[in-house]
Write an enzyme that holds these catalytic residues in place. Structure first.
Site, short mmCIF file in Angstrom:
data_model
loop_
_atom_site.label_atom_id
_atom_site.label_comp_id
_atom_site.label_asym_id
_atom_site.label_seq_id
_atom_site.Cartn_x
_atom_site.Cartn_y
_atom_site.Cartn_z
N THR A 319 0.83 -1.21 0.00
CA THR A 319 0.00 0.00 0.00
C THR A 319 0.86 1.26 0.00
OG1 THR A 319 -1.73 -1.18 1.21
CG2 THR A 319 -1.84 1.21 1.23
N GLN A 371 -10.27 2.13 -3.15
CA GLN A 371 -9.85 1.79 -1.79
C GLN A 371 -8.55 2.54 -1.47
OE1 GLN A 371 -9.99 -2.35 -0.85
NE2 GLN A 371 -8.71 -2.16 0.95
N ASP A 393 -12.34 2.87 3.36
CA ASP A 393 -11.26 3.47 4.16
C ASP A 393 -10.49 4.50 3.34
OD1 ASP A 393 -10.33 0.21 5.54
OD2 ASP A 393 -12.02 1.50 5.96
N ARG A 469 -14.05 3.48 10.63
CA ARG A 469 -13.86 2.29 11.46
C ARG A 469 -12.43 2.30 11.98
NH1 ARG A 469 -13.26 -3.04 7.63
NH2 ARG A 469 -11.92 -2.16 6.02
N TRP A 471 -9.03 1.41 12.37
CA TRP A 471 -7.93 0.64 11.80
C TRP A 471 -6.95 0.24 12.90
CZ3 TRP A 471 -3.74 3.41 8.42
CH2 TRP A 471 -2.81 2.47 7.96
#
Length: 551
Positions: A319, A371, A393, A469, A471
């Site tokens: 990522t 994403q 996210d 949310r 992480w």
């Protein structure tokens, strides 16, 4: 003497409390396990007795045992708060070379594994960044918020190195490197960050120091600035004279954005303005650490477009590596352009923009992706008048970032969109309560794209959108004075994995409006920000914006 013995007993036998970590299937990494109490480092003699001042200072940390053992071996005999913190920072810095050496060894042994090689290279870059930020913690600090920002980032990069290894842990060598990071380096850096937080909260009187707390514990830092009603507080100045110009058709100094950035002086004293004329620039852009105060200006959203398609589906690409534009140099600014990652919804993580630029200002920039569109990775960042699109996210990282007057757009996950999906606007990644990080959305508007809204209206029950949310364990995100549409679920927030982080995160709202802003159905582990504390999240208090954002 009795107090000394009591404190010594407490520190030797205290195991710092921390919620257990939890694994999950999503790419966002596991939380680092709490470090166990460490035995004294080899340089510590058994006969060395910690001073009362060291014991008091170590009481402010999450890992007091390793704190006492590391500071008792310190050559510093001074007992003032800044000197003890300085010794704690030095202890963390002294442990860094061992982590670097381990990463080099892993890289040398990984010629046959493209993924492990890439993870080791990422670790080397992250540990270099950690070293640079740790060395920037000046003591006594001229600015405590700045010192805390640097320590927070130093810890972030060490954690992310550990995280990179987690996916390639197929050998004792990698396992040992992870253990050293978890049990030693990150604990030492966390302790230094906790002491800075204690100095910030309690002042130099060590007897008052206590471990870091968050809003969830009822701790609200004092706000030195009032919250301004007008959310637009400066941005990137207009009319800046370009130092260099980029264009596709010829007749400019450069034909690529990257070449223009490389022309900027290293650690320049003033702004270096790169003007990219209208056009589509298919390139991967990196702004190195030494290229400071780069200003990237285009002709407008949708006109000047920098685009790439790197994604984690490619071997050796994590990522962190997928960003179309990634910035390490401090003082970065951008305005009037689009940054896109066109990998598409079925390619998993694909970042458009990653920023580790402290004191960065992003104004009127569009971020396109699915994403993980916007990776606000570390340090202090300000976004104003921006447009951010994505699916899952898609605003994530562990920076202290304020988003002012931005538009947040949910896109459909076009892989079987009829079957429904749960989309989350944010996933903040704070791993330690001493980190002065979090996401603040002020006077922002969320909405769905036309395609998403068409799907939603056909079957609202299966197309679910949440504000965020957790992480990581101490995830912190607040929405202030934001307009939330009907696509936002009444619950507001989504668990990440079971009850992970639900007792330690801080998710807050203040005066949400719109059909999705009715807070009666919110999950019990979210909060409404008390009016008397909302100023904590002002641009000036949260990221010291009054000192560096042009007005």
């Amino acid at each position: 003497m009795a107090l000394l013995l009591l404190l010594l007993f407490t520190n030797i036998f205290t195991i710092s409390s921390s919620s257990s970590s939890s694994s999950h299937h999503h790419h966002h990494h596991q939380t680092l396990p709490p470090s166990p109490p460490s035995s004294p480092t080899p340089s510590t003699s058994a006969s060395t007795s910690p001073s009362l001042q060291i014991l008091l200072a170590c009481n402010a940390t999450r890992f007091p045992s390793i704190c006492v053992s590391s500071l008792s071996s310190s050559s510093s005999s001074s007992s003032t708060a800044p000197d003890i913190i300085s010794a704690a920072v030095s202890a963390a810095a002294a442990a860094l070379p061992a982590a670097v050496s381990a990463a080099k060894d892993i890289l040398a042994a990984s010629a046959a594994s493209v993924n492990r090689s890439s993870a080791a290279r990422n670790c080397l870059e992250l540990l270099s960044l950690s070293s640079r930020r740790l060395s920037s913690v000046s003591l006594p600090p001229s600015s405590l918020p700045a010192a805390r920002a640097m320590a927070s980032a130093a810890l972030l990069y060490q954690y992310d190195c550990w995280s990179a290894y987690k996916y390639v842990n197929d050998s004792r060598q990698v396992d040992a490197a992870m253990a050293f990071l978890a049990d030693n380096l990150t604990a030492l850096t966390s302790n230094a960050a906790s002491m800075l937080a204690a100095l910030h909260r309690f002042g130099p009187d060590l007897s008052r120091w206590a471990p870091p707390q968050t809003e969830r514990d009822g701790y609200w830092p004092g706000a030195t600035h009032q919250f301004r009603v007008n959310s637009i507080q400066g941005g990137v100045p207009t009319g800046l004279k370009p130092n260099v110009t980029v264009c596709k058709e010829g007749g400019c100094e450069f034909d690529s954005v990257q070449k223009a950035i490389q022309a900027a002086p290293d650690f320049g004293a003033g702004r270096f303005v790169v003007y990219a004329k209208e056009g589509v620039y298919e390139e991967t852009v990196r702004v190195p650490f030494e290229k400071t105060k780069v200003v990237l200006v285009g002709d407008g959203m949708g006109k000047t477009v920098i685009t790439g398609s790197l994604n984690v589906g490619t071997p050796g690409i994590w990522t962190y590596n997928t960003a179309t534009v990634a910035v390490l140099g401090d003082g970065f600014m951008a305005r009037d352009l689009t940054i896109a990652n066109t990998a598409g919804p079925d390619k998993h993580q694909a970042v458009a923009f990653r920023s580790d630029s402290d004191l960065s200002v992003i104004d009127s920039v569009e971020f396109l992706g699915h994403q993980d569109t916007l990776y606000a990775h570390g340090l202090r960042q300000f976004y104003t008048n921006c447009r951010i699109s994505g699916t899952v996210d898609f605003i994530f990282g562990n920076s202290a970032a304020v988003f002012s007057n931005c538009l947040i757009i949910v896109l459909p996950r076009q892989v079987n969109p009829e079957h429904g999906e749960s989309n989350t606007l944010t996933a903040h990644g704070r791993t330690d309560p001493a980190q002065s990080t979090g996401f603040v959305f002020d006077h922002c508007v969320a909405n769905g794209s036309d395609d998403y809204l068409a799907l939603y209206r056909k079957n609202p029950s299966v197309h679910r959108v949440y504000l965020g949310r957790p992480w990581k364990e101490y995830s912190r995100t607040v929405f202030l004075n934001c307009y939330l549409p009907e696509i936002i679920r009444p619950e507001g927030w989504l668990p990440f994995n079971g009850d992970f982080a639900l007792k330690t995160l801080y998710y807050g709202e203040y005066q949400s409006t719109g059909p999705g802003g009715q807070v009666g159905g919110r999950v019990p582990w979210s909060s409404q920000v008390p009016a008397e504390h909302v100023a904590v999240y002002s641009v000036d208090n949260f990221i010291q914006g009054d000192q560096w954002i042009p007005t």
